[in-house]
Design a protein around this motif. Sequence first.
Motif, mmCIF file in Angstrom:
data_model
loop_
_atom_site.group_PDB
_atom_site.id
_atom_site.type_symbol
_atom_site.label_atom_id
_atom_site.label_comp_id
_atom_site.label_asym_id
_atom_site.label_seq_id
_atom_site.Cartn_x
_atom_site.Cartn_y
_atom_site.Cartn_z
ATOM 1 N N VAL A 219 0.830 -1.203 0.000
ATOM 2 C CA VAL A 219 0.000 0.000 0.000
ATOM 3 C C VAL A 219 0.867 1.256 0.000
ATOM 4 O O VAL A 219 2.012 1.243 0.454
ATOM 5 C CB VAL A 219 -0.958 0.033 1.201
ATOM 6 C CG1 VAL A 219 -1.991 -1.074 1.101
ATOM 7 C CG2 VAL A 219 -0.199 -0.055 2.527
ATOM 8 N N ASP A 220 0.287 2.337 -0.499
ATOM 9 C CA ASP A 220 1.006 3.612 -0.531
ATOM 10 C C ASP A 220 1.019 4.295 0.831
ATOM 11 O O ASP A 220 1.966 5.011 1.160
ATOM 12 C CB ASP A 220 0.355 4.551 -1.555
ATOM 13 C CG ASP A 220 0.413 3.995 -2.954
ATOM 14 O OD1 ASP A 220 1.520 3.900 -3.503
ATOM 15 O OD2 ASP A 220 -0.654 3.616 -3.481
ATOM 16 N N LEU A 221 -0.044 4.081 1.616
ATOM 17 C CA LEU A 221 -0.178 4.753 2.907
ATOM 18 C C LEU A 221 -0.720 3.767 3.931
ATOM 19 O O LEU A 221 -1.704 3.074 3.675
ATOM 20 C CB LEU A 221 -1.129 5.952 2.777
ATOM 21 C CG LEU A 221 -1.492 6.707 4.055
ATOM 22 C CD1 LEU A 221 -0.269 7.371 4.669
ATOM 23 C CD2 LEU A 221 -2.573 7.754 3.763
ATOM 24 N N ALA A 222 -0.067 3.685 5.096
ATOM 25 C CA ALA A 222 -0.548 2.857 6.205
ATOM 26 C C ALA A 222 -0.724 3.746 7.425
ATOM 27 O O ALA A 222 0.137 4.592 7.712
ATOM 28 C CB ALA A 222 0.434 1.730 6.513
ATOM 29 N N LEU A 223 -1.829 3.561 8.132
ATOM 30 C CA LEU A 223 -2.171 4.371 9.303
ATOM 31 C C LEU A 223 -2.260 3.463 10.517
ATOM 32 O O LEU A 223 -3.050 2.522 10.537
ATOM 33 C CB LEU A 223 -3.502 5.088 9.069
ATOM 34 C CG LEU A 223 -3.601 5.906 7.781
ATOM 35 C CD1 LEU A 223 -5.006 6.481 7.613
ATOM 36 C CD2 LEU A 223 -2.557 7.023 7.779
ATOM 37 N N ASP A 224 -1.433 3.752 11.548
ATOM 38 C CA ASP A 224 -1.298 2.823 12.665
ATOM 39 C C ASP A 224 -1.480 3.515 14.011
ATOM 40 O O ASP A 224 -0.657 4.351 14.394
ATOM 41 C CB ASP A 224 0.086 2.167 12.630
ATOM 42 C CG ASP A 224 0.336 1.329 13.873
ATOM 43 O OD1 ASP A 224 -0.592 0.615 14.290
ATOM 44 O OD2 ASP A 224 1.431 1.424 14.448
ATOM 45 N N PRO A 225 -2.524 3.155 14.781
ATOM 46 C CA PRO A 225 -2.690 3.655 16.140
ATOM 47 C C PRO A 225 -2.249 2.667 17.210
ATOM 48 O O PRO A 225 -2.490 2.879 18.388
ATOM 49 C CB PRO A 225 -4.209 3.868 16.224
ATOM 50 C CG PRO A 225 -4.741 2.720 15.430
ATOM 51 C CD PRO A 225 -3.736 2.432 14.334
ATOM 52 N N VAL A 226 -1.621 1.556 16.798
ATOM 53 C CA VAL A 226 -1.370 0.458 17.726
ATOM 54 C C VAL A 226 0.052 0.448 18.270
ATOM 55 O O VAL A 226 0.292 0.267 19.458
ATOM 56 C CB VAL A 226 -1.681 -0.902 17.055
ATOM 57 C CG1 VAL A 226 -1.505 -2.049 18.044
ATOM 58 C CG2 VAL A 226 -3.093 -0.911 16.489
#
Length: 336
Positions: A219-226
Amino acid sequence: MRAVQVQEYGGPEVLRTVETEVPEPGPGQVSVDVAYTGVNFADLKARGEGYRVPSLPFVPGLEVSGRVRALGEGVSGVEVGQEVAALTAGGAYADVVVTDATTVFPLPSGVDLRTAATLPTVLPTAYALVHAVGRLQPGETVLVQGAAGGIGTAVGQLAKAAGASGVFGVVSGAAKAKYALDHGYDDVFVVPSTTDSVEFVEFVEFVDEVRAATGGRGVDLALDPVGGETFRASLASLAVFGRLVSFGNASSAEPWQVGQPELYPTGLSVSGFSILTLAQTAPDALRALTEKAFAAVAEGVVSLPVTAEFPLEEASEAHRLMGGRTSTGKLLLRVA
């Protein structure tokens, strides 16, 4: 007035409703008669481990909707009685809250107080993740941890509206997967939780699924709150020149570190975002971001369903629901 206090750290049972004095706004501050309060995972971390708690006793809560009660010296731009949404540094589990005027926002036309309580933390965060920090471009792909939560729900819709060619989510159960698919996601990977202690868990078995869904590209963008191992797995899911945005550490793992060995080979980049820190360091930037995010709601680009609502005195039940990882969308406390 009523307020829900944390007098000692622990489980949901430590939340106690008490009677306390009504706070008065100081210079540059506004007091708000609270209608609804949003429940966020940061509230659970504050209650359980003292996240951003200056001292005890402490009243949690980061976002409210309501009506302006009083203005501190030097405040302009809002009026007593005006309906607003507000981001707070704490204290929102109460009948009245005081916050800086810079984080008090008049409601857009057509947005009621119940909807408004879902906006102050989630929508600006989601908007920043997609646009200001994530810089998602039409035709790109995005991977979102916690896709059925409040921020995940908003991100899925905003990413689709931005022209993403693939919006992928990670959740912990089939019911959450169905919910995410109804809110903008093209595919959702179900990875069972390895712990019962937090809403977001360490999803580490999704890299192969991501590669398969993107034809091996990533993927081009990964969003992680973990954080923790999930952060590493998100990094491993990126395409060439991919971007990872960290916006939380729900796993309570050691703070992430990444350097040349991980970034150089395929030109990856890593950035971070915290709306609470932005409110302290760059309030003008936060205000501009929030105005754009609220406009997206007013224009119907994004909506955030309220999936459960509790009276103020039942804040502990809201925490149990969120902590049990079965909740989707947004949880609210009904105050007045």
